[in-house]
Design an enzyme around this catalytic site. Structure first.
Site, PDB file in Angstrom:
ATOM      1  N   ARG A 122      63.198 -48.106 -30.297  1.00  0.00           N
ATOM      2  CA  ARG A 122      63.939 -46.894 -30.696  1.00  0.00           C
ATOM      3  C   ARG A 122      65.291 -47.307 -31.243  1.00  0.00           C
ATOM      4  O   ARG A 122      66.052 -47.991 -30.560  1.00  0.00           O
ATOM      5  CB  ARG A 122      64.124 -45.941 -29.508  1.00  0.00           C
ATOM      6  CG  ARG A 122      64.415 -44.492 -29.938  1.00  0.00           C
ATOM      7  CD  ARG A 122      64.771 -43.603 -28.749  1.00  0.00           C
ATOM      8  NE  ARG A 122      66.065 -43.971 -28.218  1.00  0.00           N
ATOM      9  CZ  ARG A 122      66.389 -43.919 -26.920  1.00  0.00           C
ATOM     10  NH1 ARG A 122      65.533 -43.519 -26.031  1.00  0.00           N
ATOM     11  NH2 ARG A 122      67.597 -44.281 -26.529  1.00  0.00           N
ATOM     12  N   LYS A 128      72.699 -56.667 -27.117  1.00  0.00           N
ATOM     13  CA  LYS A 128      73.861 -56.250 -27.927  1.00  0.00           C
ATOM     14  C   LYS A 128      74.411 -57.441 -28.725  1.00  0.00           C
ATOM     15  O   LYS A 128      74.885 -57.293 -29.835  1.00  0.00           O
ATOM     16  CB  LYS A 128      74.959 -55.703 -27.014  1.00  0.00           C
ATOM     17  CG  LYS A 128      74.482 -54.659 -25.999  1.00  0.00           C
ATOM     18  CD  LYS A 128      74.479 -53.284 -26.577  1.00  0.00           C
ATOM     19  CE  LYS A 128      74.249 -52.167 -25.576  1.00  0.00           C
ATOM     20  NZ  LYS A 128      72.925 -52.013 -25.003  1.00  0.00           N
ATOM     21  N   LYS A 152      81.139 -53.638 -25.115  1.00  0.00           N
ATOM     22  CA  LYS A 152      79.784 -53.545 -24.552  1.00  0.00           C
ATOM     23  C   LYS A 152      79.313 -54.866 -23.943  1.00  0.00           C
ATOM     24  O   LYS A 152      79.292 -55.885 -24.622  1.00  0.00           O
ATOM     25  CB  LYS A 152      78.785 -53.180 -25.654  1.00  0.00           C
ATOM     26  CG  LYS A 152      79.052 -51.849 -26.327  1.00  0.00           C
ATOM     27  CD  LYS A 152      77.884 -51.511 -27.236  1.00  0.00           C
ATOM     28  CE  LYS A 152      78.048 -50.142 -27.831  1.00  0.00           C
ATOM     29  NZ  LYS A 152      76.843 -49.735 -28.572  1.00  0.00           N
ATOM     30  N   GLY A 179      70.556 -49.179 -20.471  1.00  0.00           N
ATOM     31  CA  GLY A 179      70.359 -48.112 -19.499  1.00  0.00           C
ATOM     32  C   GLY A 179      71.532 -47.172 -19.326  1.00  0.00           C
ATOM     33  O   GLY A 179      71.467 -46.222 -18.557  1.00  0.00           O
ATOM     34  N   ARG A 194      69.465 -36.524 -28.654  1.00  0.00           N
ATOM     35  CA  ARG A 194      70.109 -36.437 -27.353  1.00  0.00           C
ATOM     36  C   ARG A 194      71.526 -35.956 -27.610  1.00  0.00           C
ATOM     37  O   ARG A 194      72.209 -36.494 -28.483  1.00  0.00           O
ATOM     38  CB  ARG A 194      70.202 -37.852 -26.802  1.00  0.00           C
ATOM     39  CG  ARG A 194      69.995 -38.000 -25.384  1.00  0.00           C
ATOM     40  CD  ARG A 194      69.892 -39.434 -24.995  1.00  0.00           C
ATOM     41  NE  ARG A 194      70.110 -40.405 -26.058  1.00  0.00           N
ATOM     42  CZ  ARG A 194      70.343 -41.691 -25.821  1.00  0.00           C
ATOM     43  NH1 ARG A 194      70.407 -42.127 -24.592  1.00  0.00           N
ATOM     44  NH2 ARG A 194      70.510 -42.547 -26.808  1.00  0.00           N
TER      45      ARG A 194
END
Ligand code: ADP
Ligand code: MG
Length: 481
Positions: free
Chosen positions: A128, A309, A367, A372, A455
């Site tokens: 995704r 990342k 990051k 999650g 979202r």
């Protein structure tokens, strides 16, 4: 800087009585169609409650939505190539591994199975790619991250639009429905699993879902099981935690993973992406056993590493996309969705990035190598963390990313247990496009886009994880700007 604003699909606010009535209808629809989650506070396997959702579909520019959809197979293939480039993965993760034990453990498993000779060369990716709209520069999408493991909400995102369509009809606005794109995420993702199953090609083989000890997001997992069972009644699906996999599976002499007497064809990880999911050495041993087996893993360990990342940041460095994709038009289209991504390694670039972030921390997100939700740092925390880590090796485990400022839209977020009606609030939306890929290093058997999810979170919240209770499920309403 003032944030841009997109108009909602119908004028808001709604009249109080009407609003209360449609929220009640929407909640019942959601519950009766499984747009739900288990209650974290009063957990019981006997009931679900509504998953948080946005009452009306949120506007999203059609051109940008289409762009994201069209890019998905390109991104799938890019990540597939990255995952199979041993040297690139090794160099890219090298510094982070020294300070990030979790990523190092995954990496060690990859090196081990690779050096032993992979028992299964096929990987299954249910990916995704997530986007926020960037303004003020023309409302174009920017990639937030690329998920290669446990990409969730394919099932709920596929059901929610039907609720929204129902609500639009109840509001006397059926003509708006044409602007809601079809979403076949659930069937698309599940057919990826069954295609991998068929490529495995062993009679009586089973599918294994790796799950957490307690699955709050149960609907989003069970619907996959129901869908597969309906389409392929002969296939049995097992759900096991990593701890149970340690206790209940073996490798036979053909390196098949055996569970309950059956070879496992596909292992689909809905857990295993964060440190807490490996409470002891047993879970790591279980992971290694699975990776050593002939089962087709979703994701394979190298797919999972490609989704870090650090890899995302490395792909944005000059010349790297070209290395994987050549210099054609597709490369330019991928580069366009990248926002500023900076390494914090101990070199000239890293020092420059630290200085840049310290000078204007609000412009950035910091990051770590985690998935999650809830792990990133924003605003003054970026500054504080960089001041603390400036001279510590720890900083190499982080990347620095430019903060994307999406446009605002007014809407109603319906949450379990919250007062009805909720206030009309400013929201921002994050689009996720699902992708399915199956292939070996040299051959790709399938590569396609498979639905989407939206979202939405309060405009002033840093993160909007739905499972974490911050965001809400939503459906896009495509705007012709
Ligand atoms: P995770 O793997 O934890 O989901 P993400 O990179 O997706 O990590 O970040 C979590 C959330 O933080 C995103 O869903 C988004 O809401 C917010 N976020 C992440 N990166 C940015 C960014 N560059 N600009 C603005 N918000 C961001
Ligand atoms: Mg994310």
């Amino acid at each position: 800087m003032t944030q841009a604003r997109l108009a909602s699909c119908i004028p808001l606010p709604l009249e109080h009585k009407l609003l209360v009535s449609v929220i009640e209808k929407a909640k019942d629809w959601a519950l009766m169609h499984g747009v739900g989650m288990r209650d974290r506070k009063n957990f019981t396997k006997d009931s679900i409650q509504i998953a948080p959702f946005v009452l009306l579909p949120s506007p999203f520019p059609r051109t940008e939505f289409t762009k994201a959809v069209e890019l998905q197979p390109v991104l799938n293939e890019l990540m597939h190539k990255v995952a199979h480039d041993d040297e690139f993965l090794t160099c890219t993760l090298e510094n982070a591994l020294q300070v990030d034990e979790f990523t190092a453990n995954l990496f060690d498993i990859w090196v081990k199975v690779r050096d032993e000779g992979m028992a299964q060369n096929l990987s299954l990716g249910l990916f995704r790619s997530d986007y926020l709209m960037q303004n003020p520069d023309g409302n174009s999408i920017k990639q937030v991250e690329f998920n290669t493991v446990a990409s969730s909400f394919g099932a709920l995102a596929a059901y929610l639009p039907d609720m929204t369509r129902y609500i639009l009809r109840q509001l006397g606005q059926p003509e708006l429905i044409k602007n809601m794109p079809a979403n076949l995420a659930l069937s698309g993702l599940c057919s990826g699993i069954t295609e991998a199953y068929d490529l495995f090609g062993v009679p009586r083989a089973v599918i294994l879902f790796v799950v957490e000890e307690v699955s709050y997001n149960i609907c989003d997992q069970r619907f996959h099981e129901f869908e597969i069972s309906e389409k392929r009644p002969e296939i049995m699906i097992y759900r096991r935690t990593l701890t149970e996999i340690y206790d209940e599976t073996t490798l036979n002499d053909k390196k098949q993973l055996i569970l309950d007497g059956h070879p496992v064809a596909v292992v689909y990880y809905r857990s295993g992406y964060e440190p807490a999911q490996y409470p002891s050495a047993k879970e790591w041993d279980a992971r290694l056993r699975v990776e050593r087996s002939t089962a087709i893993k979703c994701p394979s360990i190298h797919y999972q590493l490609a989704g870090t990342k650090k890899v995302q940041q490395a792909l944005a460095a000059p010349g790297v996309l070209e290395k994987f994709m050549g210099a054609g038009a597709a490369t330019g289209r991928v580069r366009d969705i990248f926002t500023g991504l900076y390494s914090l390694d101990f070199d000239e670039n890293g020092e420059r990035a630290v200085d840049m972030a310290l000078a204007d921390a609000e412009r950035f997100v910091l990051k770590p190598q985690r998935e999650g939700g809830g792990n990133n740092l924003y605003g003054s925390d970026v500054r504080e963390a960089l001041l603390r880590m400036r001279h510590s090796r720890e900083r190499a485990a982080y990347i620095l990313m430019e903060r994307i400022l999406p446009p605002l839209v007014a809407g109603y977020v319906v949450r379990p247990g919250a007062a009805v009606p909720p206030p009309l609030t400013d929201l921002v939306s994050e689009l996720g496009i699902f992708g399915v890929i199956i292939g070996t290093k040299d051959k790709i058997y399938c590569n396609r886009q498979a639905g989407h999810m939206l979202r939405t979170k309060l405009a002033d919240a840093n993160e909007g994880g739905v499972a974490a209770g911050l965001g809400a499920l939503d459906s896009p309403y495509l705007l012709d700007l």
